[in-house]
Every structure is written in structure tokens, then in C-alpha cells.
Design an enzyme around this catalytic site. Structure first.
Site, PDB file in Angstrom:
ATOM      1  N   ASP A  14       0.869  -1.159   0.000  1.00 31.94           N
ATOM      2  CA  ASP A  14       0.000   0.000   0.000  1.00 31.94           C
ATOM      3  C   ASP A  14       0.921   1.229   0.000  1.00 31.94           C
ATOM      4  O   ASP A  14       2.115   1.120   0.331  1.00 31.94           O
ATOM      5  CB  ASP A  14      -0.889  -0.040   1.246  1.00 31.94           C
ATOM      6  N   MET A  15       0.407   2.369  -0.361  1.00 33.67           N
ATOM      7  CA  MET A  15       1.262   3.555  -0.399  1.00 33.67           C
ATOM      8  C   MET A  15       1.010   4.469   0.793  1.00 33.67           C
ATOM      9  O   MET A  15       1.877   4.660   1.660  1.00 33.67           O
ATOM     10  CB  MET A  15       1.055   4.341  -1.703  1.00 33.67           C
ATOM     11  N   ASP A 172      -1.722  -0.504   6.178  1.00 31.97           N
ATOM     12  CA  ASP A 172      -1.916   0.215   7.443  1.00 31.97           C
ATOM     13  C   ASP A 172      -3.376   0.364   7.818  1.00 31.97           C
ATOM     14  O   ASP A 172      -3.677   0.912   8.879  1.00 31.97           O
ATOM     15  CB  ASP A 172      -1.304   1.620   7.344  1.00 31.97           C
TER      16      ASP A 172
END
Length: 227
Positions: A14-15, A172
Site C-alpha cells: 500500500d502507499m 496500514d
């Protein structure tokens, strides 16, 4: 879908909130967006409901009467606020550079799977000079639904030519962790935004940690991929 204990052969990141610790800036940007319209903003519940979703999905819930063109414009406004807020703080999450380098030495393909719009992807991947590490960058701009749908993770696995069960996802947000489960992938949860308790009860989450510093990639890849 069950998750295999096979060795890890590829990494999917994920970024937002993962490669960069920027969710506070996103939340502040949404708060400013609401304030400009005189709308109430409940920060904790908003994150729980929206992290990992696309702007269009979020705004369609907030402004259901709006046309798609209006929603796109509203989303662009919010993202411009975010980029302005985060620019002075733009840096990788601790340990990210070392992990990317180690994965490269081990010959592990890597991908990014993010709900972020293309300007934000450019802002992070190009602004921090890390795009070269990733074989694929997958987002809703490719016509894929946002998380918790597994489509972005599955597309990333396909583009890397790796079976989903051999991919390890770094996330996250609970919606992202759920997307990994639906894709049949193991996950590592980062507590950049939420405490470890938010990820409890997910057997496919193999570790919960504050950042990437000291992450033991060798223990997961098996003897065949060691450099």
C-alpha cells in the site's frame, strides 16, 4: 479464501500510511475540505470508514446528489490540499529504503497497490525517487475497485507473474488488510495510523509493527531466493 504458508515470492505495498506516514495529512486535508463547506467532521470514524477507498466512493457517500464530474472535481480539491500539507514532511517510513534494497538484492518483484489518484502516486513515487523499485503500480485509475475488494492486489500479483498466495502485502488500514485476506495473501500491518488492536483477529496478518526498520525478510523468503 485460505492463505498458504508457502515462501514469499513477491511484495505488494500500500502507499499512503505504508510507504509514507501521511495519513495525518490526509485526515487534515479532509478536515479542511469539510470546513470549507461548513460540514461536521468526525475524524476517527471517518478514517475507519474510508481508509483504502477511492475519493469517488467516499464523495459519492458524502454528496450522493452530485454528478461524477462534480465528484471528480471535489476529489481533486481535497488531494491538492493534501499535497500542500504533506510536501514539507514528505519522506519514507522508517526502514523503507533498506527493505526495498534488500528485496531487490533477493530478486523479489515488488508492486504498489493504492487507492490514491495518479497525481498523488507521482507525488510520492517520483517525488521520493522510488518508482524504479516497482514492477507494477496498480490503482483505481486502471478501472479497478478500491479496497476491501481484492482486485488491486490480484492485479498486482498477475502483473508480477506470482501466485497470490506467494505475495506478502504491507498495509496500514483494516480495509486493506481485509482486501489482502480476500486475495488469499498474507499481510503485515503497520501501526502508523491505528493501534495493533485494530488488526487483531486476522490470522493472515503475520506481524504487526510500527514501521519497516529491522524487518526480517530473509525469514519469509525461504532458501531459494537468498542472494
Amino acid at each position: 479464501m485460505s492463505v498458504s504458508p508457502s515462501p514469499v515470492r513477491a511484495l505488494i505495498f500500500d502507499m499512503d500510511g505504508t510507504l509514507v506516514d501521511n495519513m495525518a495529512a490526509h485526515t487534515a486535508a479532509w478536515g479542511e475540505w469539510h470546513a470549507r463547506r461548513g460540514l461536521p467532521f468526525d475524524q476517527p470514524s471517518f478514517f475507519d470508514r474510508t481508509a483504502g477507498r477511492t475519493d469517488l466512493d467516499i464523495l459519492a457517500d458524502l454528496e450522493p446528489q452530485r454528478s461524477r464530474a462534480d465528484l471528480v472535481a471535489l476529489g481533486e480539491e481535497k488531494e491538492a490540499i493534501y499535497r500542500e500539507l504533506f510536501l514539507p514532511q514528505r519522506r519514507l517510513t522508517a526502514g523503507t529504503a533498506a527493505l526495498l534494497a534488500e528485496a531487490g538484492r533477493r530478486g523479489l518483484p515488488m508492486a504498489v497497490a493504492t487507492a490514491a489518484p495518479p497525481p498523488n502516486i507521482d507525488f510520492i513515487l517520483d517525488g521520493l525517487g522510488i518508482r524504479r523499485h516497482f514492477r507494477a503500480v496498480v490503482s483505481p485509475a486502471l478501472g479497478l475497485p478500491g479496497k476491501p475488494a481484492p482486485d488491486m492486489f490480484l492485479e498486482a500479483a498477475e502483473l508480477m507473474a506470482v501466485e497470490p498466495a506467494a505475495c506478502l502485502v504491507f498495509e496500514d488500514a483494516p480495509l486493506g488488510v481485509e482486501a489482502a485476506r480476500r486475495a488469499g495473501m498474507r499481510a503485515v500491518a503497520l501501526t502508523t495510523t491505528l493501534p495493533a488492536a485494530a488488526f487483531a483477529g486476522n490470522p493472515h496478518v503475520i506481524e504487526t509493527r510500527p514501521d519497516f526498520a529491522g524487518f526480517d525478510l530473509a525469514a519469509l523468503t525461504g532458501p531459494g531466493l537468498a542472494a
